[in-house]
Design a protein around this motif. Structure first.
Motif, PDB file in Angstrom:
ATOM      1  N   ILE A  64       2.309  -0.027  -2.143  1.00  0.00           N
ATOM      2  CA  ILE A  64       2.009  -1.069  -1.165  1.00  0.00           C
ATOM      3  C   ILE A  64       3.290  -1.534  -0.486  1.00  0.00           C
ATOM      4  N   VAL A  65       3.127  -1.961   0.766  1.00  0.00           N
ATOM      5  CA  VAL A  65       4.210  -2.569   1.529  1.00  0.00           C
ATOM      6  C   VAL A  65       3.768  -3.978   1.891  1.00  0.00           C
ATOM      7  N   THR A  66       4.604  -4.962   1.585  1.00  0.00           N
ATOM      8  CA  THR A  66       4.275  -6.369   1.811  1.00  0.00           C
ATOM      9  C   THR A  66       5.303  -7.007   2.729  1.00  0.00           C
ATOM     10  N   ASP A  67       4.835  -7.872   3.636  1.00  0.00           N
ATOM     11  CA  ASP A  67       5.722  -8.654   4.493  1.00  0.00           C
ATOM     12  C   ASP A  67       6.228  -9.841   3.678  1.00  0.00           C
ATOM     13  N   GLY A  68       7.530  -9.869   3.429  1.00  0.00           N
ATOM     14  CA  GLY A  68       8.099 -10.912   2.587  1.00  0.00           C
ATOM     15  C   GLY A  68       8.057 -12.292   3.206  1.00  0.00           C
ATOM     16  N   VAL A  69       7.872 -12.388   4.517  1.00  0.00           N
ATOM     17  CA  VAL A  69       7.814 -13.685   5.197  1.00  0.00           C
ATOM     18  C   VAL A  69       6.398 -14.248   5.141  1.00  0.00           C
ATOM     19  N   THR A  70       5.409 -13.428   5.522  1.00  0.00           N
ATOM     20  CA  THR A  70       4.027 -13.906   5.558  1.00  0.00           C
ATOM     21  C   THR A  70       3.294 -13.722   4.235  1.00  0.00           C
ATOM     22  N   GLY A  71       3.796 -12.811   3.401  1.00  0.00           N
ATOM     23  CA  GLY A  71       3.109 -12.485   2.159  1.00  0.00           C
ATOM     24  C   GLY A  71       1.966 -11.506   2.322  1.00  0.00           C
ATOM     25  N   ASP A  72       1.731 -11.050   3.557  1.00  0.00           N
ATOM     26  CA  ASP A  72       0.618 -10.139   3.813  1.00  0.00           C
ATOM     27  C   ASP A  72       0.936  -8.729   3.329  1.00  0.00           C
ATOM     28  N   LEU A  73      -0.079  -8.066   2.783  1.00  0.00           N
ATOM     29  CA  LEU A  73       0.020  -6.646   2.466  1.00  0.00           C
ATOM     30  C   LEU A  73      -0.275  -5.888   3.755  1.00  0.00           C
ATOM     31  N   VAL A  74       0.663  -5.032   4.186  1.00  0.00           N
ATOM     32  CA  VAL A  74       0.555  -4.439   5.526  1.00  0.00           C
ATOM     33  C   VAL A  74       0.406  -2.922   5.521  1.00  0.00           C
ATOM     34  N   ALA A  75       0.606  -2.279   4.396  1.00  0.00           N
ATOM     35  CA  ALA A  75       0.434  -0.832   4.321  1.00  0.00           C
ATOM     36  C   ALA A  75       0.170  -0.437   2.872  1.00  0.00           C
ATOM     37  N   THR A  76      -0.565   0.641   2.704  1.00  0.00           N
ATOM     38  CA  THR A  76      -0.862   1.098   1.349  1.00  0.00           C
ATOM     39  C   THR A  76      -1.237   2.568   1.342  1.00  0.00           C
ATOM     40  N   THR A  77      -1.019   3.196   0.221  1.00  0.00           N
ATOM     41  CA  THR A  77      -1.584   4.504  -0.067  1.00  0.00           C
ATOM     42  C   THR A  77      -1.757   4.575  -1.575  1.00  0.00           C
ATOM     43  N   ARG A  78      -2.528   5.527  -2.045  1.00  0.00           N
ATOM     44  CA  ARG A  78      -2.719   5.665  -3.484  1.00  0.00           C
ATOM     45  C   ARG A  78      -2.450   7.103  -3.889  1.00  0.00           C
ATOM     46  N   ILE A  79      -2.036   7.290  -5.149  1.00  0.00           N
ATOM     47  CA  ILE A  79      -1.728   8.618  -5.654  1.00  0.00           C
ATOM     48  C   ILE A  79      -2.469   8.842  -6.965  1.00  0.00           C
ATOM     49  N   LEU A  80      -3.152   9.980  -7.031  1.00  0.00           N
ATOM     50  CA  LEU A  80      -3.862  10.386  -8.244  1.00  0.00           C
ATOM     51  C   LEU A  80      -3.186  11.611  -8.813  1.00  0.00           C
ATOM     52  N   ARG A  81      -2.743  11.518 -10.076  1.00  0.00           N
ATOM     53  CA  ARG A  81      -2.138  12.671 -10.739  1.00  0.00           C
ATOM     54  C   ARG A  81      -3.236  13.597 -11.265  1.00  0.00           C
ATOM     55  N   GLN A  82      -2.908  14.865 -11.308  1.00  0.00           N
ATOM     56  CA  GLN A  82      -3.882  15.859 -11.760  1.00  0.00           C
ATOM     57  C   GLN A  82      -4.311  15.612 -13.201  1.00  0.00           C
ATOM     58  N   ASP A  83      -3.434  15.049 -14.022  1.00  0.00           N
ATOM     59  CA  ASP A  83      -3.807  14.837 -15.421  1.00  0.00           C
ATOM     60  C   ASP A  83      -4.822  13.703 -15.595  1.00  0.00           C
ATOM     61  N   HIS A  84      -5.137  12.969 -14.532  1.00  0.00           N
ATOM     62  CA  HIS A  84      -6.203  11.965 -14.598  1.00  0.00           C
ATOM     63  C   HIS A  84      -7.532  12.507 -14.071  1.00  0.00           C
ATOM     64  N   CYS A  85      -7.553  13.747 -13.599  1.00  0.00           N
ATOM     65  CA  CYS A  85      -8.782  14.309 -13.046  1.00  0.00           C
ATOM     66  C   CYS A  85      -9.927  14.415 -14.061  1.00  0.00           C
ATOM     67  N   PRO A  86      -9.658  14.637 -15.361  1.00  0.00           N
ATOM     68  CA  PRO A  86     -10.782  14.626 -16.304  1.00  0.00           C
ATOM     69  C   PRO A  86     -11.540  13.297 -16.309  1.00  0.00           C
TER      70      PRO A  86
END
Length: 254
Positions: A64-86
């Motif tokens: 996540i990317v957060t604006d330190g002035v407003t506190g808003d979350l402004v960008a995100t992505t998620r990552i799934l590792r292959q070892d969690h696929c089961p």
């Protein structure tokens, strides 16, 4: 204020981290819903109004990317590792593509997904910070290959999606050993696709600059009302320019 100083000011305001904290994940889900529902004209099949959430979220690391002035979350992505696929029943993209050939190759695989940036923060600084955090994560977890779905709006009936898909296949197609097959083929147009300059979405342009390749034909995602292309990035093949830049910024990088 010059453009350079303005970018530096924005950079100083933004903070990045990797989290699994449920409260932060929910903020990311709200941003995803806000961005995706507006761009694709869909309610995303949301179970909880205003949240883009699915079974994969609990097993993912969320950048996540957060604006330190407003506190808003402004960008995100998620990552799934292959070892969690089961636990998840596979990668998210396996619901859209047959990945059997691609996943038969050796190496540690992770899936990048649900990447979005608030419209007010869609600039090189925000995307760069997101990628530099990703670079640190790749180093920490010894990942060899990243896969993910790159989405293109179908709001015009598919004309834009087909033009972008053909452009990417012409210039950035993967090796045959990495091809995938869509489980729902994108409906073909009954009219020809005009030959004119193609406007590639900013996030897809960023993937291609990093050295990513598309792995075949697009898939139709009726829930999101978009076309998805499976994108593959070999971590070792990152271009020298971007590899040096991101790994230098990344925690634990050289």
């Amino acid at each position: 204020m010059t453009a350079l100083s303005a970018r530096a000011d924005v950079s100083r305001r933004l903070h990045t981290c990797v989290t699994r904290d449920p409260a932060e994940v929910e903020r990311a889900q709200r941003l995803r819903y806000q961005v995706f529902s507006a761009e694709y004209g869909s309610d995303l099949g949301a179970v909880t109004p205003g949240l883009d959430a699915d079974r994969f979220d609990r097993w993912c690391d969320h950048l996540i990317v957060t604006d330190g002035v407003t506190g808003d979350l402004v960008a995100t992505t998620r990552i799934l590792r292959q070892d969690h696929c089961p636990e998840t029943g596979g990668f998210y993209s396996e619901g859209e593509f047959d990945l059997s050939l691609l996943l038969s190759r050796p190496g540690r695989v992770a899936e990048l997904g649900r990447t979005c940036v608030h419209p007010d923060y869609r600039n090189g600084t925000t995307i760069g910070l997101l990628w530099s955090t990703l670079a640190g994560w790749l180093v920490e977890h010894h990942i060899d290959r990243i896969i993910g779905c790159a989405s293109i709006s179908m709001s015009d009936g598919g004309l834009k999606a087909w033009r972008i898909a053909r452009h990417l296949q012409d210039r950035y197609l993967s090796a045959e050993g990495d091809r995938v097959w869509p489980r729902r083929e994108l409906p073909h147009l009954t009219r020809s696709v005009p030959e004119r300059p193609v406007e590639i979405p900013a996030l897809i342009r960023a993937y291609m600059r990093l050295g990513a390749r598309v792995c075949g034909e697009p898939c139709w995602d009726p829930e999101f009302r978009c076309a998805d292309m499976l994108v593959l990035l070999e971590v070792r093949d990152l271009s020298d320019r971007y590899s040096r830049h991101f790994m230098r910024q990344a925690p634990g990088g050289a």
